[in-house]
Design an enzyme around this catalytic site. Structure first.
Site, PDB file in Angstrom:
ATOM      1  N   GLY A  49      -5.201  -5.981   5.653  1.00  0.00           N
ATOM      2  CA  GLY A  49      -3.958  -7.081   5.465  1.00  0.00           C
ATOM      3  C   GLY A  49      -3.859  -7.959   6.711  1.00  0.00           C
ATOM      4  O   GLY A  49      -2.987  -8.755   6.362  1.00  0.00           O
ATOM      5  N   GLU A 103       0.488  -5.159  12.066  1.00  0.00           N
ATOM      6  CA  GLU A 103       0.557  -4.712  10.638  1.00  0.00           C
ATOM      7  C   GLU A 103       0.705  -5.902   9.635  1.00  0.00           C
ATOM      8  O   GLU A 103       1.466  -6.832  10.184  1.00  0.00           O
ATOM      9  CB  GLU A 103       1.511  -3.713  10.339  1.00  0.00           C
ATOM     10  CG  GLU A 103       0.916  -2.261  10.312  1.00  0.00           C
ATOM     11  CD  GLU A 103       0.177  -2.062   8.920  1.00  0.00           C
ATOM     12  OE1 GLU A 103      -0.446  -3.057   8.121  1.00  0.00           O
ATOM     13  OE2 GLU A 103       0.198  -0.946   8.513  1.00  0.00           O
ATOM     14  N   ASP A 104       0.261  -5.850   8.491  1.00  0.00           N
ATOM     15  CA  ASP A 104       0.617  -7.113   7.536  1.00  0.00           C
ATOM     16  C   ASP A 104       2.196  -6.380   7.000  1.00  0.00           C
ATOM     17  O   ASP A 104       3.161  -7.442   7.152  1.00  0.00           O
ATOM     18  CB  ASP A 104      -0.242  -7.026   6.417  1.00  0.00           C
ATOM     19  CG  ASP A 104      -0.476  -5.854   5.648  1.00  0.00           C
ATOM     20  OD1 ASP A 104       0.091  -4.769   6.422  1.00  0.00           O
ATOM     21  OD2 ASP A 104      -1.110  -5.568   4.680  1.00  0.00           O
ATOM     22  N   ASP A 107       6.078  -0.511   4.675  1.00  0.00           N
ATOM     23  CA  ASP A 107       6.565  -0.241   3.653  1.00  0.00           C
ATOM     24  C   ASP A 107       7.230   1.082   3.544  1.00  0.00           C
ATOM     25  O   ASP A 107       8.408   1.240   4.099  1.00  0.00           O
ATOM     26  CB  ASP A 107       5.553  -0.366   2.572  1.00  0.00           C
ATOM     27  CG  ASP A 107       5.912  -0.065   0.931  1.00  0.00           C
ATOM     28  OD1 ASP A 107       7.062  -0.411   0.579  1.00  0.00           O
ATOM     29  OD2 ASP A 107       5.135   0.311   0.261  1.00  0.00           O
ATOM     30  N   LYS A 135       9.667  -3.690   4.729  1.00  0.00           N
ATOM     31  CA  LYS A 135      10.594  -3.295   3.720  1.00  0.00           C
ATOM     32  C   LYS A 135      11.470  -2.207   4.093  1.00  0.00           C
ATOM     33  O   LYS A 135      11.198  -1.173   3.905  1.00  0.00           O
ATOM     34  CB  LYS A 135       9.847  -2.936   2.541  1.00  0.00           C
ATOM     35  CG  LYS A 135       9.129  -4.027   1.850  1.00  0.00           C
ATOM     36  CD  LYS A 135       8.076  -3.384   0.778  1.00  0.00           C
ATOM     37  CE  LYS A 135       7.403  -4.630  -0.166  1.00  0.00           C
ATOM     38  NZ  LYS A 135       6.411  -3.673  -0.947  1.00  0.00           N
ATOM     39  N   PHE A 156       6.814  -6.068  -4.941  1.00  0.00           N
ATOM     40  CA  PHE A 156       5.373  -6.074  -4.501  1.00  0.00           C
ATOM     41  C   PHE A 156       4.865  -7.675  -4.133  1.00  0.00           C
ATOM     42  O   PHE A 156       5.126  -8.519  -4.990  1.00  0.00           O
ATOM     43  CB  PHE A 156       4.631  -5.591  -5.683  1.00  0.00           C
ATOM     44  CG  PHE A 156       3.053  -5.574  -5.499  1.00  0.00           C
ATOM     45  CD1 PHE A 156       2.878  -4.428  -4.462  1.00  0.00           C
ATOM     46  CD2 PHE A 156       1.969  -6.636  -5.741  1.00  0.00           C
ATOM     47  CE1 PHE A 156       1.014  -4.445  -3.909  1.00  0.00           C
ATOM     48  CE2 PHE A 156       0.670  -6.463  -5.311  1.00  0.00           C
ATOM     49  CZ  PHE A 156       0.149  -5.391  -4.357  1.00  0.00           C
ATOM     50  N   ASP A 163      -3.185  -8.248  -0.537  1.00  0.00           N
ATOM     51  CA  ASP A 163      -3.871  -8.395  -1.821  1.00  0.00           C
ATOM     52  C   ASP A 163      -3.181  -7.516  -2.837  1.00  0.00           C
ATOM     53  O   ASP A 163      -2.383  -6.632  -2.930  1.00  0.00           O
ATOM     54  CB  ASP A 163      -5.313  -7.516  -1.612  1.00  0.00           C
ATOM     55  CG  ASP A 163      -5.268  -6.072  -1.270  1.00  0.00           C
ATOM     56  OD1 ASP A 163      -4.276  -5.607  -0.626  1.00  0.00           O
ATOM     57  OD2 ASP A 163      -5.936  -5.624  -2.287  1.00  0.00           O
ATOM     58  N   ARG A 169      -5.726 -12.251  -0.752  1.00  0.00           N
ATOM     59  CA  ARG A 169      -5.264 -12.249   0.589  1.00  0.00           C
ATOM     60  C   ARG A 169      -5.527 -13.569   1.140  1.00  0.00           C
ATOM     61  O   ARG A 169      -4.959 -13.875   2.288  1.00  0.00           O
ATOM     62  CB  ARG A 169      -6.580 -11.490   0.983  1.00  0.00           C
ATOM     63  CG  ARG A 169      -6.470 -10.013   0.887  1.00  0.00           C
ATOM     64  CD  ARG A 169      -7.311  -9.241   1.909  1.00  0.00           C
ATOM     65  NE  ARG A 169      -7.625  -7.786   1.328  1.00  0.00           N
ATOM     66  CZ  ARG A 169      -6.830  -6.918   1.465  1.00  0.00           C
ATOM     67  NH1 ARG A 169      -5.705  -6.990   2.223  1.00  0.00           N
ATOM     68  NH2 ARG A 169      -7.329  -5.597   1.112  1.00  0.00           N
TER      69      ARG A 169
HETATM   70  P1  5GP Z   1       2.983   2.139   4.090  1.00  0.00           P
HETATM   71  O1  5GP Z   1       1.988   3.159   4.574  1.00  0.00           O
HETATM   72  O2  5GP Z   1       4.249   1.540   5.027  1.00  0.00           O
HETATM   73  O3  5GP Z   1       3.723   2.693   2.686  1.00  0.00           O
HETATM   74  O4  5GP Z   1       2.283   0.943   3.451  1.00  0.00           O
HETATM   75  C1  5GP Z   1       1.429   0.140   4.355  1.00  0.00           C
HETATM   76  C2  5GP Z   1       0.403  -0.290   3.795  1.00  0.00           C
HETATM   77  O5  5GP Z   1       0.880  -0.581   2.342  1.00  0.00           O
HETATM   78  C3  5GP Z   1       0.326  -2.002   4.097  1.00  0.00           C
HETATM   79  O6  5GP Z   1      -0.356  -2.017   5.263  1.00  0.00           O
HETATM   80  C4  5GP Z   1      -0.142  -2.662   2.911  1.00  0.00           C
HETATM   81  O7  5GP Z   1      -1.572  -2.805   3.043  1.00  0.00           O
HETATM   82  C5  5GP Z   1       0.378  -2.147   1.719  1.00  0.00           C
HETATM   83  N1  5GP Z   1       1.427  -2.389   1.097  1.00  0.00           N
HETATM   84  C6  5GP Z   1       2.745  -2.199   1.145  1.00  0.00           C
HETATM   85  N2  5GP Z   1       3.534  -2.988   0.636  1.00  0.00           N
HETATM   86  C7  5GP Z   1       2.880  -3.922  -0.132  1.00  0.00           C
HETATM   87  C8  5GP Z   1       3.162  -5.186  -1.057  1.00  0.00           C
HETATM   88  O8  5GP Z   1       4.184  -5.389  -1.371  1.00  0.00           O
HETATM   89  N3  5GP Z   1       1.982  -5.838  -1.331  1.00  0.00           N
HETATM   90  C9  5GP Z   1       0.649  -5.597  -0.973  1.00  0.00           C
HETATM   91  N4  5GP Z   1      -0.421  -6.290  -1.350  1.00  0.00           N
HETATM   92  N5  5GP Z   1       0.398  -4.499  -0.157  1.00  0.00           N
HETATM   93  C10 5GP Z   1       1.493  -3.764   0.403  1.00  0.00           C
HETATM   94 MG    MG Z   2      -2.060  -2.715   5.608  1.00  0.00          MG
END
Ligand code: 5GP
Ligand code: MG
Length: 179
Positions: A49, A103-104, A107, A135, A156, A163, A169
Site C-alpha cells: 500500500g 504506511e499507507d 486503521d 483513521k 473504505f 486497493d 492502487r
Molecule cells: P490496520 O492493521 O491498522 O487495521 O490496517 C492497516 C492496513 O489495512 C493498511 O495498511 C491497509 O493496507 C489496510 N486498510 C485499512 N483501511 C483501509 C482502507 O480504507 N482502504 C484500503 N484499501 N485499505 C485499508
Molecule cells: Mg498497508
C-alpha cells in the site's frame, strides 16, 4: 479527473485530489528533513500500500537516509481479516538506527501492533511512524502515529496505493466507497 469511478463491483467518489496529496507530502517531507537531518534514518516502507506515498515522500527527503521495504498483509476485500502475515522480512541491520515506518494508512493499528515488537527485537535506536492516512476513530491498539498527511473518517478508501481486492492502487487521487 473523474469524480466517481468503479473498481470491481463498487462505486467510489473522489475524496482527496492528487494535488492535495502532493501538498501534504511536501510539508511532511520538510518536517522530516528538519528533525532527522543528523540521524541518517532508515525509512521502512510497508508494501504494497505505501509504494506511491514512499516514492513521493522520498523525493522530498534531502537528508542522508536509506529506504528499505517489508511486505505485510491484513486485509481481504473491504474487511480486515485481523491476521497479519509478514510476507517479506527485514533484510537490513537496524541496530541503533532511527527507523521511520512508512504506511499507507493506520486503521485499527493491528498491523503495526504486531509488527513493532518484531522490529524492536532488532534493537533500533527509535521507531517513528509516518502514515499517509490515519483513521483515529478506528484505532484499537496502542499506536502513536508521529506523522500523517490526512486524518480520515472510518470509511473504505482506494487509490494512491490503497486497493480494493488488488485494484485501484494506481489511481493518483484517493476515492471513498459510495455506500
Ligand atoms: P490496520 O492493521 O491498522 O487495521 O490496517 C492497516 C492496513 O489495512 C493498511 O495498511 C491497509 O493496507 C489496510 N486498510 C485499512 N483501511 C483501509 C482502507 O480504507 N482502504 C484500503 N484499501 N485499505 C485499508
Ligand atoms: Mg498497508
Amino acid at each position: 479527473m473523474e469524480n466517481t469511478l468503479k473498481v470491481h463491483d463498487k462505486e467510489f467518489k473522489l475524496y482527496i485530489t492528487a494535488e492535495k496529496i502532493q501538498q501534504q507530502i511536501f510539508s511532511m517531507g520538510e518536517k522530516i528533513n528538519q528533525r532527522f537531518a543528523n540521524t541518517d534514518p532508515l525509512f521502512l516502507a510497508i508494501l504494497n500500500g505505501s509504494f506511491m506515498f514512499a516514492s513521493d515522500l522520498m523525493k522530498q527527503v534531502c537528508i542522508p537516509s536509506e529506504i528499505s521495504f517489508v511486505k505485510l498483509a491484513s486485509y481481504q476485500g473491504t474487511q480486515s481479516t485481523g491476521q497479519v502475515k509478514t510476507l517479506v522480512g527485514l533484510d537490513i541491520n537496524i541496530q541503533n538506527r532511527t527507523v521511520i515506518i512508512l504506511e499507507d494508512i493506520v486503521d485499527t493499528g493491528k498491523t503495526l501492533s504486531e509488527f513493532l515488537p518484531v522490529l524492536k527485537s532488532f534493537q533500533p535506536k527509535e521507531i517513528l511512524i509516518a502514515s499517509l492516512l490515519f483513521k483515529p476513530a478506528a484505532l484499537k491498539h496502542d499506536i502513536k502515529v508521529d506523522y500523517s498527511c490526512f486524518e480520515v473518517p472510518n470509511d473504505f478508501l482506494v487509490g494512491y496505493g490503497l486497493d480494493y481486492d488488488g485494484h485501484g492502487r494506481n489511481l493518483p487521487s484517493i476515492y471513498q466507497l459510495v455506500q
